[in-house]
Design a protein around this motif. Structure first.
Motif: not given
Length: 165
Positions: A99-109, A118-130
């Motif tokens: 879920v966090v991967w799909g949301i893709r929050p801003d990169p940390p400092a 930062w968190l390549l793939g977005g919801w594609g990768t996030g959905a695979t993890l879910i």
């Protein structure tokens, strides 16, 4: 015209064989990767070997031992409550990461690379993890119902693997 049908059957068989081969090898490669990464590694290996075993004797010979290992791991994983809780927690954590991967929050400092990395793939990768987490939870439930409380879980796992053939 009559010569066209056998040629079409041969090409259909060749395409089917190629598709099955690609699917089988992708599943095997994914299974090997998921043995060390989050995911259902042994399940993917079993699925890949099952597909490849339709065409290769070596895959058919290796399918049974991997299937037995998968069932033994499933039986072993539900024998104590700490293992069950740890497995469920791990699967839920994997879903949360998805879920966090799909949301893709801003990169940390501390992130030193370009923000696009930062968190390549977005919801594609996030959905695979879910999806992996859902498969894991489903397998935990199946294992719990099949192997929990069995007197000889290892023997039950071997019998279960052999009964499916």
């Amino acid at each position: 015209m009559s010569d066209d049908k056998p040629q079409r059957r041969r090409s259909t068989r060749a395409v089917r064989r190629l598709v099955l081969e690609i699917v089988g090898w992708v599943l095997v490669a994914g299974g090997i990767a998921a043995l060390v990464l989050p995911g259902p590694g042994l399940l993917l290996l079993v699925a890949g070997l099952a597909v490849l075993s339709e065409q290769y004797e070596w895959a058919e010979r290796r399918l049974e031992p991997v299937k037995v290992m998968a069932y033994k791991a499933a039986a072993d994983g539900v024998q104590t409550w700490p293992r069950i809780i740890a497995s469920c927690t791990g699967a839920l954590a994997l879903a949360a990461v998805g879920v966090v991967w799909g949301i893709r929050p801003d990169p940390p400092a501390w992130w030193s690379l370009d923000d696009d990395w930062w968190l390549l793939g977005g919801w594609g990768t996030g959905a695979t993890l879910i999806l992996s987490a859902c498969i894991a939870l489903g397998f935990i439930v199946y294992s719990f119902r099949t192997f929990r409380g069995v007197e000889d879980p290892e023997g039950a796992a071997e019998r279960k693997a052999l009964d499916e053939d």
